[in-house]
Design an enzyme around this catalytic site. Structure first.
Site, PDB file in Angstrom:
ATOM      1  N   GLU A  55       0.888  -1.168   0.000  1.00  0.00           N
ATOM      2  CA  GLU A  55       0.000   0.000   0.000  1.00  0.00           C
ATOM      3  C   GLU A  55       0.916   1.205   0.000  1.00  0.00           C
ATOM      4  OE1 GLU A  55      -1.403   3.244   0.936  1.00  0.00           O
ATOM      5  OE2 GLU A  55      -1.737   2.477   2.963  1.00  0.00           O
ATOM      6  N   CYS A  71      -2.505   8.612   3.478  1.00  0.00           N
ATOM      7  CA  CYS A  71      -2.407   8.109   2.103  1.00  0.00           C
ATOM      8  C   CYS A  71      -3.721   8.322   1.359  1.00  0.00           C
ATOM      9  CB  CYS A  71      -2.040   6.622   2.114  1.00  0.00           C
ATOM     10  SG  CYS A  71      -0.374   6.293   2.703  1.00  0.00           S
TER      11      CYS A  71
END
Length: 459
Positions: free
Chosen positions: A230, A264
């Site tokens: 990720e 993020c």
């Protein structure tokens, strides 16, 4: 080379604690112990694992005040945000406990002359390399699912949140997990590379930058180990011509300043159709200009400091280079004086390709405003990015937005008419330079398993 590391309070710049780094030999010993724990943990039932995760959830809720205070001290998160993170982590553990048995249940299929079983079996020690921005969530996100599977866990946490790294190890142990089934490794990058190569480590998961992801993926691939990554993002939020502007401004500000912009899956590029651009722009700049920074331990603080000085300096450099490249700063953009690694809520306009504000991830409270002619150009610009983690669409026509999200938006997670962080029952992950693989929502339980086919001939 120093064999110790200090943690620093980003609001006061004072040293919190000093930690001794493990040697490679010490790390190898921990790996072996974690593998030995796996040989026992893999034999436990789904019910035993679920009971453990429910106990973890309960302890997180009991300790959320302490955990939130530690997050604030180590990386500057506000107390309220830290408590919200704890609640999310508890919910993830409970989801894994409730749905793990059905996700991992053995299946039966017919084959010619008999039948077959499909069994989901644990594979061993899973190594997680995690960042500092959500110091509890990043760890729970991969560890809860993998413990439900029957794997055991190693963690290399970011060096500025090693207090939390040790607390999570204690959390699992206090909940009843075998002593070495979850271990935190206080190690440097060279030792981390050796951990990836160790024969008893079976999988690697990383949350971090695209550069770090590419490096870790290559190292793991050389020894034929699966990875889940990720990585970064530059999430686009589209404001279409029929959007509720007041709602769009509210959620776009929320999505940009959450966790001081150090998220993020956050709203970062705001792509606004020309017919409503001025209306959105004026309200958005006004709202961002009202965001104040302050002591993250105060309940009234909206936005605390950034986590480290180097991160603030990098962000400011990206802002300056964007302005040099033709962007204009509507509000913010100046490093304040005084103690602490603070940075103001900032809005850049006239953002174009070639500027960091367009091309790169700005990991802090800086928004990029982009004007487009229509919906088609909005979607083209949204997809004109190497990243594909999250995104959003604001439109009065939810069906229209869903069609765009499903058929056109090249990203892993999309919000319509709102802003949401991770959800325990939904997959989390992205595409392109934002990585691959999925976590929680049940999907994380299928990343590091041996999907074993057993054929039984009966004729």
């Amino acid at each position: 080379m120093s064999r110790s590391k200090q943690t620093i309070n980003p609001a006061t710049e004072e040293v919190i604690a000093s930690y001794d780094l493990m040697s490679r030999e010490q790390a190898n010993q921990v790996i072996e112990q974690t593998h030995e724990a796996f040989l026992q943990w893999r034999k436990t039932s789904f019910e035993e694992r679920a009971t453990l995760l429910r106990k973890v959830a309960g302890l997180i809720r009991e300790r959320k005040d302490d955990y939130a205070a530690l997050m604030t001290q180590e990386m500057g998160k506000t107390i309220a945000a830290g408590k919200q993170e704890c609640e999310l982590c508890a919910a993830i553990c409970e989801y894994a406990a409730e749905h793990g048995p059905e996700e991992l249940a053995e299946q039966t299929r017919d084959i010619r002359g008999g039948r077959a079983l499909i069994s989901y079996q644990p594979i061993g020690v899973i190594y997680g390399i995690q960042p500092w921005n959500f110091p509890l969530y990043q760890v729970i996100r991969y560890s809860a699912d993998n413990l439900m599977v029957g794997n055991t866990i190693l963690l290399k946490h970011a060096g500025n949140v090693w207090g939390m790294a040790m607390e999570v190890e204690k959390l699992y142990r206090d909940a009843g997990l075998p002593e070495n089934a979850f271990r935190s490794l206080l190690i440097d990058h060279d030792t981390s590379d050796a951990v990836i190569e160790h024969k008893l480590v079976r999988g690697v998961t990383l949350t971090g930058s695209p550069g770090a992801g590419a490096d870790i993926a290559q190292k793991a691939a050389r020894v034929l180990k699966k990875t889940v990554l990720e990585l970064g993002s530059n999430d686009a939020y589209l404001v279409l011509d029929d959007a509720d502007i007041e709602k769009a401004v509210k959620f776009c500000v929320m999505g940009r300043i959450n966790n001081t912009g150090q998220t993020c899956v956050a709203a970062k590029r705001f792509i606004v159709v020309e017919s409503v651009y001025d209306q959105f722009r004026n309200a958005f700049v006004e709202a961002m200009g009202k965001i104040t920074t302050g002591d993250p331990t105060s309940k009234d603080t909206v936005m605390g400091p950034m986590a480290r000085k180097d991160l603030r300096d990098k962000l400011h450099d990206q802002v300056q280079r964007s302005i040099e490249g033709g962007a204009t700063c509507a509000v913010g953009g100046e490093i304040p004086g005084g103690k602490g690694y603070y940075y103001p809520a900032t809005v850049l306009e006239n953002v174009k390709p070639g500027q960091p504000a367009y091309d790169d991830e700005l990991f802090g409270p800086v928004a990029s405003l982009i004007k487009v002619a229509d919906e088609a150009e909005a979607m083209r610009v949204a997809n004109d990015s190497p990243f594909g983690l999250g995104g959003g669409i604001f439109s009065a026509d939810a069906d229209r937005a869903v069609k765009l999200a499903r058929d056109e938006f090249d990203t892993g997670m999309i919000n319509i008419n709102g802003y949401n962080l991770a959800q325990p029952n939904l997959p989390f992950g992205g595409v392109k330079d934002s990585g691959y693989g999925r976590e929680h929502g049940g999907f994380g339980m299928h990343e590091f398993v041996n999907i074993k086919a057993i054929s039984i001939n009966e004729k």
